[in-house]
Design an enzyme around this catalytic site. Structure first.
Site, PDB file in Angstrom:
ATOM      1  N   HIS A   1       0.814  -1.217   0.000  1.00  0.00           N
ATOM      2  CA  HIS A   1       0.000   0.000   0.000  1.00  0.00           C
ATOM      3  C   HIS A   1       0.845   1.264   0.000  1.00  0.00           C
ATOM      4  CE1 HIS A   1      -2.927   3.000   1.572  1.00  0.00           C
ATOM      5  NE2 HIS A   1      -3.724   2.320   0.783  1.00  0.00           N
ATOM      6  N   CYS A   2       2.153   1.156   0.100  1.00  0.00           N
ATOM      7  CA  CYS A   2       2.993   2.347   0.254  1.00  0.00           C
ATOM      8  C   CYS A   2       3.691   2.766  -1.031  1.00  0.00           C
ATOM      9  CB  CYS A   2       4.026   2.113   1.357  1.00  0.00           C
ATOM     10  SG  CYS A   2       3.313   2.008   3.020  1.00  0.00           S
ATOM     11  N   ILE A   3       4.644   1.970  -1.477  1.00  0.00           N
ATOM     12  CA  ILE A   3       5.540   2.414  -2.539  1.00  0.00           C
ATOM     13  C   ILE A   3       4.829   2.644  -3.878  1.00  0.00           C
ATOM     14  CG2 ILE A   3       7.711   1.957  -3.715  1.00  0.00           C
ATOM     15  CD1 ILE A   3       8.541   0.237  -1.416  1.00  0.00           C
TER      16      ILE A   3
ATOM     17  N   ASP B   1       2.160   6.093  -2.543  1.00  0.00           N
ATOM     18  CA  ASP B   1       2.507   7.292  -1.778  1.00  0.00           C
ATOM     19  C   ASP B   1       3.284   8.348  -2.558  1.00  0.00           C
ATOM     20  OD1 ASP B   1       1.245   5.920   0.179  1.00  0.00           O
ATOM     21  OD2 ASP B   1       3.026   5.449   1.341  1.00  0.00           O
TER      22      ASP B   1
END
Length: 445
Positions: free
Chosen positions: A283-285, A288
Site C-alpha cells: 500500500h505504500c511504494i 505514496d
C-alpha cells in the site's frame, strides 16, 4: 487511559495490540462488521497476528472492537489508520480519512468515561466536557500529502464539532511505519515521528505514544511529519526503479544483476542494496510518491524524478510477460493457450498481504494474451475481493506440479526458496532470483 483506533487493518490492528499490551484500554473502530465480530471472538484475519494474542487482550478487558463511532466520547485520544488510495485518475482519495473525521467530530467535545454499554450509548447521552478535562487528541497515521492534517482533516473536525483545533481538541500527525511480517522491528521499537498543529498538540501526542513506543521523534509541524513519510517511500521507489532498470540493461549484456548487487553490497560504505522484481506491491511504494506529485502541482512544481521512477516500476510486469513469451518460445509454444502457474499472490514474502500486488497485473496481462493462469500461495488460499481485480476473487490456490507449460515465481515466499524443483520438467521463470534448487530449465526475469 482509553483510546480509540479507527481502521483495524494491517496498520491499525498491530497498533491497537501494542497499546493494549502497554496497559492502555483500546476501542477498535471499523466499518466492517465481520472484522469487528471476528476480533471480539478472539479471531485474527491477518496471518502474522495470532488469534490468541487478541483473545488474551479481550479477556483482560484491554481491547474491544466496535462499529459504533459514538464510543469516541469515552476516550482521550483517537488514532486514524484508514486507507489513502489513489482514485481512477491516480489522484489522492481522502474519502476514508474525511469520513472518519466526520464520524468522530460530534463526539470530540464530550467526555463519558463511565463506559456505558454499547447498546444503550447514543450521542445524546455523552456528558459535556468539564472545564478541567484535557481536550481529546486526534492523530492521523494514514500516509498523505503535506497539508492534509492541518487543513482538510482539521476543517472537517472543526465543522462537525464546533471546536477549534489546538483548543477544543488536539490535532497531530504521526505516520505509520508498519511493515507486515517483519520480526526484527516492531511497533514498539520503531521510532515514532510526530508533528502537532500546535506545541500543546505535539506535547499531548508525545505523552500518548510514549505509553506504547520506546522512542518518539517530534518535528516542528504536521506537514514535516507528512513529508517525512513520503520521503521514506519515495526513496525506496526511486532506488527500486534504478535496480529494475539496471536489471533490464544488464540482462541484455548477459550480466546477472543479482550477482552484481551481492558484490556491490560488500562495500561497507556508500552503498545500500535494493532488489529488482516483477513490479511494486503493497500500500505504500506504488501509491505514496504520487501524493507528493499531485500536491506539487499546486505549487507549480513537477516531480520528474518521482514520475520517471513510477514509469520504470510500472513497466516491469510487461518485461516479465515478455520474458515468459521468450521462454515458452524455446519449447515452440505461445502465451496463448499455455497453462501457467504463478507462485505467490502476496506482494512480499511470508505474509498474506496482497494489496497492490504485481501478481495481479501479471495474471491479467497473461490472461489478456490468451493464457490460462493458476496460482499457488500458502498464505493466500483464496483470492479476496479487491478494488482493481475483482474478476480474480474466489480463485483458490493450486498445488505445485509439473502439469503446466511454465511456472512463474512472483513472490519469494520462504516455502519456495528450498522447494526442490530439480525433478520438475516445466520451465521456470524466477522474477526474484530466489530458488535454491531450481533445476536445469531455469530463467530469471
Amino acid at each position: 487511559m482509553k483510546i480509540a483506533i479507527i481502521g483495524l487493518g494491517y496498520v491499525g490492528l498491530p497498533l491497537a495490540i501494542r497499546f493494549a499490551e502497554a496497559g492502555v484500554k483500546v476501542i477498535g473502530l471499523d466499518v466492517d462488521p465481520a472484522k469487528v465480530e471476528a476480533l471480539n471472538n478472539g479471531e485474527s484475519y491477518i496471518r502474522h497476528i495470532p488469534g490468541k494474542t487478541i483473545s488474551a487482550l479481550n479477556e483482560k478487558g484491554a481491547f474491544i472492537a466496535s462499529t459504533n463511532f459514538s464510543r469516541v466520547s469515552e476516550v482521550e485520544a483517537v488514532l486514524i489508520c484508514v486507507p489513502t488510495p489513489l482514485d481512477v485518475h491516480r489522484d489522492p482519495d481522502l474519502s476514508f480519512v474525511l469520513s472518519s473525521g466526520k464520524a468522530i467530530a460530534p463526539f470530540l467535545g464530550s467526555q463519558d468515561s463511565e463506559g456505558s454499554s454499547e447498546e444503550t450509548r447514543v450521542a445524546s447521552t455523552a456528558k459535556p466536557m468539564t472545564e478541567d478535562a484535557i481536550p481529546k487528541l486526534v492523530v492521523l497515521e494514514s500516509t498523505t500529502y503535506p497539508g492534509t492534517t492541518d487543513t482538510d482533516l482539521r476543517m472537517v473536525l472543526e465543522e462537525g464539532s464546533g471546536l477549534k483545533a489546538g483548543d477544543g481538541f488536539y490535532l497531530a500527525y504521526s505516520p505509520e511505519r508498519e511493515d507486515p511480517g517483519r520480526t526484527d522491528h516492531s511497533v514498539r521499537t520503531i521510532p515514532k515521528v510526530m508533528g502537532g498543529y500546535t506545541e500543546a498538540c505535539l506535547k499531548r501526542c508525545e505523552e500518548i505514544y510514549s505509553l506504547a513506543v520506546d522512542e518518539t521523534h517530534p518535528v516542528s509541524s504536521c506537514r514535516v511529519a507528512e513529508a517525512t513519510k513520503l520521503t521514506e517511500n519515495i526513496f525506496r521507489s526511486v532506488n527500486i526503479a534504478l535496480v529494475n532498470e539496471l536489471k533490464v540493461v544488464y540482462e541484455k549484456m548477459g550480466i546477472d544483476v543479482w550477482e552484481v548487487i551481492e558484490a556491490a553490497s560488500t562495500k561497507p560504505f556508500g552503498y545500500m542494496p535494493f532488489y529488482p522484481g516483477p513490479g511494486l506491491g503493497g500500500h505504500c511504494i506504488p501509491i505514496d510518491p504520487f501524493y507528493l506529485t499531485w500536491k506539487a502541482r499546486e505549487y507549480g512544481m513537477h516531480t520528474r524524478f518521482i514520475e520517471l521512477a513510477g514509469e520504470v516500476n510500472t513497466r516491469m510486469p510487461d518485461h516479465v510477460v515478455s520474458r515468459v513469451g521468450e521462454v515458452l518460445n524455446e519449447d515452440g509454444k505461445a502465451i496463448r493457450g499455455s497453462r501457467i502457474l504463478l507462485l505467490g499472490i502476496a506482494y512480499k514474502p511470508g505474509v498474506d498481504d496482497d494489496r497492490e500486488s504485481p501478481s495481479y497485473v501479471l495474471m491479467k496481462s497473461l490472461e489478456d494474451k490468451g493464457a490460462s493462469v493458476f496460482y499457488n500461495d500458502p498464505y493466500v488460499p483464496e483470492i479476496r475481493p479487491s478494488r482493481h481485480f475483482s474478476e480474480f476473487a474466489g480463485r483458490r490456490s493450486a498445488p505445485i506440479s509439473d502439469d503446466y507449460d511454465l511456472i512463474l515465481v512472483a513472490t519469494h515466499h520462504p516455502e519456495y526458496l528450498n522447494f526442490d524443483f530439480s525433478d520438475v520438467e516445466t520451465p521456470i521463470v524466477d522474477t526474484r532470483s530466489c530458488l535454491r534448487r531450481p533445476g536445469k530449465r531455469y530463467w530469471k526475469a
